[in-house]
Design a protein around this motif. Structure first.
Motif, short mmCIF file in Angstrom:
data_model
loop_
_atom_site.label_atom_id
_atom_site.label_comp_id
_atom_site.label_asym_id
_atom_site.label_seq_id
_atom_site.Cartn_x
_atom_site.Cartn_y
_atom_site.Cartn_z
N GLY A 178 23.79 -38.00 19.41
CA GLY A 178 24.47 -37.62 20.64
C GLY A 178 25.89 -37.22 20.37
N GLY A 179 26.56 -36.72 21.40
CA GLY A 179 27.98 -36.39 21.28
C GLY A 179 28.28 -34.94 21.01
N ARG A 180 27.27 -34.11 20.73
CA ARG A 180 27.47 -32.68 20.52
C ARG A 180 26.34 -31.91 21.21
NH1 ARG A 180 31.17 -35.12 18.73
NH2 ARG A 180 32.42 -34.70 16.87
N LEU A 181 26.56 -30.59 21.39
CA LEU A 181 25.61 -29.80 22.17
C LEU A 181 24.65 -28.97 21.33
CD1 LEU A 181 27.82 -28.32 25.05
CD2 LEU A 181 26.74 -30.56 24.88
N SER A 182 25.06 -28.51 20.15
CA SER A 182 24.31 -27.44 19.50
C SER A 182 23.55 -27.82 18.24
CB SER A 182 25.25 -26.28 19.15
OG SER A 182 25.72 -25.65 20.34
#
Length: 792
Positions: free
Chosen positions: A215-219
Motif C-alpha cells: 500500500g501507499g502508492r498508486l501505480s
C-alpha cells in the motif's frame, strides 16, 4: 457382536489415521551460498498439492498422513525429490544446487510454478543473471533500466532511469529495498539508479492486481531484496568500468550460523576530469562530480525458528566547485574564496526478526529508518588585510537550500498456511514521517559596514503519521478456480486532519486447460504523499510533501483482465488489458517552481485527475541458452486540471501510443555470451508555441525597446517529439582462472547512432527576426564501453 464391534473399531481407527493431516515446513536455500530462494516451489507428486517459499525462503504445506513424494524446484536449479511417510509435523530444510543449461530445460521446467497457475497478474520477476547479461549505458548494469524494457513501463527521457508505470508519475512507485522505501532512486541526475546489481538477490515488478500487503502508492511496486551473505564460503566479485568500479565481499562469520555481505561502488568522473579542468584554468579552481553507494547486511540464525537480519544502504551524489584567489600589492593582501556544492542521497536501514511460531505460522518483525535529503549551497569569503594595520576586513556569506524526508517505521507481517488451499497473510505497520519541503538559510557578515544577517526562509518541518493494516488469502476452489481476496486499511494523521482509506483487493484465476488461464483483478489504492517536480529527468530538486487540509491524498482504482499461457520450449505468453483512474494528482501551476521559498508550496500547485488505459503483451523465456523477452504496449494516458489548459483534458507528458522492446541474452559458447536490446517508442507529448507577436512591456528598461516578442502557446502537450528507437549490444568473454572467474564485457549503446530527441526549443533564425524554427537537442550518439568483471 464382539467381533463386529472390534471390526468397527479398527475401521474407525484406520479412518482417523488416514484423515489425520500433518505439516511439513522449513527453508529452501542455495546449496553453495546458503542464500534463501524466493518463490521456490514445493509439490506433492501424489496429490499435486503445492506451495512456494516466501521472501525469506520459508515454506509450509499441510498434507494427509501417508507416504508422500515432495519435489522441490526453482528456475535454474536441479530439482530435489524426497520420499517419506508423513506421521507427524516435520521440519525439512532443503538446499538446491544450480543446474546446467540442459538440465534447466529437462528437469525444472515441468515443475516450476507456471504463469497460468498463479492468481497474481501484472507482475514480472526478472532474474539477476539476466539483468547483468543485458547491455548497459557506459557498461553500468542498472536494475531500473532493465525494468524500463518491460511492457507497461515508460522510461521518461533519453538515458534516464525514471519509471512511469501505466500512466503514473515517478512518485507513484513504491520502491522497496529490503522492505524499506527509497524516495530517490537516481544517481547522476537520473542517468543511473542507486541499486548495485551485485548486492541484489531478487527483483519483482507489480503493475496491477496489488496484493493487500502492499500500500501507499498508486501505480507500481518494485520489490528488491538484498543478498543475505554466503553462509559457507568467503567469496567476492566486482568490476572496473570506464566511469565506475565496484566490489562485493561476502562470507560466513560462523559457518551456517552468521554471515555478512558488503558491497561498494564509486564513480571516478571527478578524478579523470581533474587534470583536464586544471589545464584549462589557472590551477586555483577545482570542479568535480561523483557518486557512491554502499550496501551491507548481517544475517544470523539462532535456530530453525529464529533468524535476525541487519541491513543498510548509504548513497550520495556530490557536485562541488572551489575557487581561491590571493594577491598582495602595495602592502595589501586580498583573498577571494568561493565554494559551491550540490548534494543529495539516501540512507535506508532495517532490523528484521524472522520467527516461526508453528509449522503453519511464520512472522517477520521489522524496524526501519530511512532518509532522503537534498542540499545545495553557495559560500563566499572576501578578506582585505592592510599589512601595517591590525585586523582585517571580512565580507562573507552563505546561501543554503535544504529539503528532504525522514521516516521511522515499524511493521509486523504474518504468513499463515493452514492447508494447500489457503495461504493467509496479515499484518500492520506504522510510519512517522518528517517532511522538509524546502528551506533557504541565508547568512551574511560584512565587517566593513558592520552588517550581519542570519535568517531562514521557507517551509518548516511537517510531521505526520501513516498507519496501515491488511489481510489477504490465496484461496483455491477446486483445481481450476483460485482467488486472492484482500483488504488494506490505511490512515494518515497530519496536523488536525486525519484521512482514512479502505481498499479492497481482488484477483482471480480460472484455468481453461492445463496450459491456459484467464485472470482478472480489481484494486483500490491510496497515497498520502506527493512529489512536486519541475522536470522529468530525475533532478534532486523534486520535493516530497504530505497530504494536508488543503491538498487531499491521491487515490486510484484499476481494473485488469488478461490471458496467460505456458508455451512449449520454456516460453510464457501473457496478454493484459487495464483501465485506471487517478484522483487528487498535483502539479506546479504555470510558472511556479521550488525556488520560490517565500511561498508555501500549497499555494503553488494545481489539483486534478488522470486516467490511463491500454493493452500489454509479453512473451518471455527464462530458461535455456537463449533467454529474454518481447514486450509491446498500446496505451492512452491523460490529465485534467481545472487551472491548466483551460480545464480541458490533455495528454500526459509520457503518454506514448506504442512501446516495443526486445531483450535477448544468448549463451553462444561456454565462455561467450551475446546480448542485445532494441526499443521503440512513440514520441513524448510536449507544449510548443504556435505563434509569435510583438507586445508592449511596461517593465522594459530605458535603453531597451518597449515592444518585445511574445510566444503564444496553444493547448498543453499538443505536439509530439519524433519517435524514439535504439539498439544496444554487448559481448562477454568469460574465463575460469585458478582463483575464480574473470570476464571482459564490450558493449555499444545506440549502435546505429540514432539522434533521439532529448528536448526541443525555439530558436530565432535571425536575432531581430519575429520568425524562428524548432531545433532538437539529442544527448547520446553511439557510445562504446568496456568493463572488467571478476569473481573469486
Amino acid at each position: 457382536m464382539k467381533k463386529l464391534l472390534l471390526l468397527v473399531s479398527f475401521v474407525c481407527i484406520a479412518q482417523l489415521t488416514f484423515s489425520q493431516k500433518y505439516t511439513l515446513s522449513g527453508y529452501i536455500r542455495d546449496a553453495q551460498s546458503g542464500e534463501s530462494l524466493i518463490g521456490a516451489n514445493v509439490l506433492d507428486a501424489k496429490s499435486l498439492a503445492g506451495t512456494s517459499s516466501n521472501t525469506y525462503g520459508f515454506y509450509s504445506i499441510t498434507l494427509p498422513a501417508d507416504s508422500i513424494t515432495l519435489v522441490y524446484s526453482f528456475v535454474g536449479y536441479q530439482s530435489e525429490a524426497l520420499e517419506l511417510k508423513l506421521t507427524q509435523d516435520t521440519i525439512i530444510n532443503i538446499e538446491l544446487r544450480e543446474s546446467s543449461l540442459l538440465d534447466e530445460i529437462v528437469v525444472t521446467a515441468p515443475l516450476s510454478e507456471k504463469i497460468q497457475e498463479s492468481t497474481q497478474m501484472s507482475a514480472i520477476s526478472v532474474p539477476i543473471a539476466q539483468i547483468k547479461g543485458l547491455p548497459a549505458l557506459l557498461g553500468e548494469v542498472d536494475v531500473l533500466k532493465t525494468l524500463q524494457l518491460l511492457p507497461g513501463v515508460q522510461s521518461g527521457n533519453e538515458g534516464t532511469s525514471g519509471i512511469y508505470v501505466r500512466g503514473g508519475g515517478p512518485d507513484q512507485n513504491l520502491i522497496l529495498l529490503d522492505g524499506v522505501p527509497v524516495y530517490n532512486a537516481s544517481h547522476l541526475f537520473g542517468f543511473f539508479s542507486v541499486f548495485n546489481a551485485d548486492a541484489i538477490n531478487n527483483v519483482q515488478l507489480i503493475k496491477g492486481g496489488f496484493p493487500a500487503r502492499y500500500g501507499g502508492r498508486l501505480s507500481s511496486v518494485i520489490d528488491i531484496s538484498m543478498k543475505e551473505g554466503n553462509m559457507k564460503e568467503f567469496h567476492g566479485e566486482g568490476s572496473i568500468g570506464i566511469v565506475a568500479s565496484k566490489l562485493t565481499l561476502e562470507g560466513p562469520i560462523k559457518t551456517d550460523k552468521t554471515s555478512f555481505i558488503i558491497s561498494g561502488r564509486r564513480t571516478y568522473i571527478d578524478l579523470l576530469a581533474r587534470p583536464l579542468i586544471k589545464a584549462q584554468t589557472d590551477g586555483d579552481e577545482v570542479v568535480g562530480y561523483y557518486f557512491y553507494d554502499v550496501n551491507a547486511k548481517l544475517n544470523h540464525r539462532f535456530s530453525d525458528r529464529d533468524r535476525l537480519f541487519l541491513s543498510a544502504y548509504l548513497g550520495d551524489d556530490r557536485f562541488y566547485g572551489r575557487y581561491k584567489y590571493e594577491d598582495e600589492q602595495q602592502g595589501v593582501t586580498l583573498t577571494d574564496e568561493n565554494e559551491a556544492g550540490l548534494r543529495w542521497g539516501n540512507i535506508t536501514s532495517a532490523l528484521r526478526w524472522n520467527h516461526s511460531f508453528t509449522p503453519k505460522l511464520f512472522s517477520n518483525t521489522t524496524l526501519t529508518y530511512s532518509r532522503y535529503r537534498f542540499d545545495i549551497s553557495d559560500e563566499y569569503r572576501y578578506e582585505y588585510l592592510q599589512n601595517d594595520q591590525p585586523g582585517k576586513l571580512v565580507d562573507q556569506g552563505l546561501a543554503r537550500y535544504l529539503s528532504g524526508i525522514e521516516d521511522y517505521a515499524a511493521k509486523i507481517d504474518f504468513d499463515y498456511i493452514p492447508s494447500p488451499q489457503h495461504y493467509v497473510r496479515f499484518g500492520a505497520n506504522a510510519i512517522r514521517h518528517h517532511f522538509r519541503p524546502g528551506a533557504l538559510n541565508l547568512k551574511f557578515e560584512d565587517s566593513y559596514q558592520e552588517d550581519e544577517i542570519d535568517t531562514l526562509i521557507g517551509s518548516q518541518t511537517t510531521k505526520a503519521v501513516e498507519l496501515a493494516a491488511y489481510i489477504e488469502d490465496d484461496v483455491e476452489l477446486g483445481t481450476r478456480l483460485k482467488f486472492n481476496l484482500g483488504l488494506h486499511l490505511s490512515g494518515f494523521k497530519v496536523g488536525d486532519e486525519f484521512y482514512s482509506s479502505l481498499q479492497p483487493r481482488l484477483a482471480a484465476r480460472y484455468l481453461i486447460d492445463e496450459q491456459t488461464s484467464v485472470k482478472a483483478s480489481y484494486v483500490r489504492m491510496a497515497q498520502f504523499i506527493h512529489l512536486l517536480t519541475n522536470s522529468g529527468i530525475g533532478l534532486p530538486t523534486d520535493l516530497w510533501v504530505p497530504a494536508t487540509e488543503n491538498v487531499r491524498p491521491q487515490r486510484a482504482q484499476q481494473f485488469a483482465l488478461g490471458v496467460a499461457r505456458n508455451l512449449s520450449g520454456g516460453y510464457e505468453l501473457s496478454l493484459e488489458g487495464y483501465y485506471k483512474n487517478m484522483y487528487n494528482l498535483i502539479e506546479y501551476r504555470e510558472g511556479a517552481s521550488f525556488i520560490e521559498v517565500n511561498k508555501d508550496w500549497q499555494t503553488k500547485v494545481a489539483v486534478g485527475d488522470g486516467r490511463s488505459y491500454g493493452a500489454e503483451v509479453l512473451l518471455q523465456k527464462k530458461e535455456g541458452r537463449t533467454t529474454g523477452w518481447l514486450g509491446y504496449t498500446l496505451s492512452w494516458t491523460d490529465r485534467q486540471f481545472d487551472e491548466l489548459n483551460f480545464g480541458k483534458r490533455f495528454p500526459y507528458k509520457y503518454d506514448r501510443r506504442h512501446d516495443l522492446s526486445l531483450a535477448v541474452v544468448y549463451n553462444w559458447k561456454e565462455n561467450i555470451d551475446l546480448s542485445f536490446t532494441w526499443v521503440y517508442g512513440s514520441g513524448n507529448a510536449i507544449t510548443l508555441p504556435n505563434a509569435k507577436y510583438l507586445g508592449y512591456s511596461r517593465d522594459s528598461y530605458l535603453d531597451s525597446p518597449p515592444y518585445q516578442t511574445i510566444n503564444h502557446y496553444g493547448e498543453r502537450n499538443s505536439y509530439r517529439m519524433r519517435a524514439y528507437h535504439r539498439l544496444d549490444a554487448s559481448i562477454t568473454f568469460k574465463k575460469e582462472t585458478r582463483w575464480g572467474e574473470r570476464s571482459w564485457v564490450f558493449g555499444v549503446y545506440n549502435a546505429y547512432s540514432r539522434k533521439n530527441p532529448f528536448y526541443i526549443y525555439l530558436a530565432n533564425v535571425d536575432y531581430d527576426s519575429q520568425y524562428g524554427e524548432f531545433r532538437q537537442v539529442s544527448l547520446f550518439p553511439i557510445i562504446p564501453s568496456f568493463s572488467y568483471r571478476f569473481k573469486f
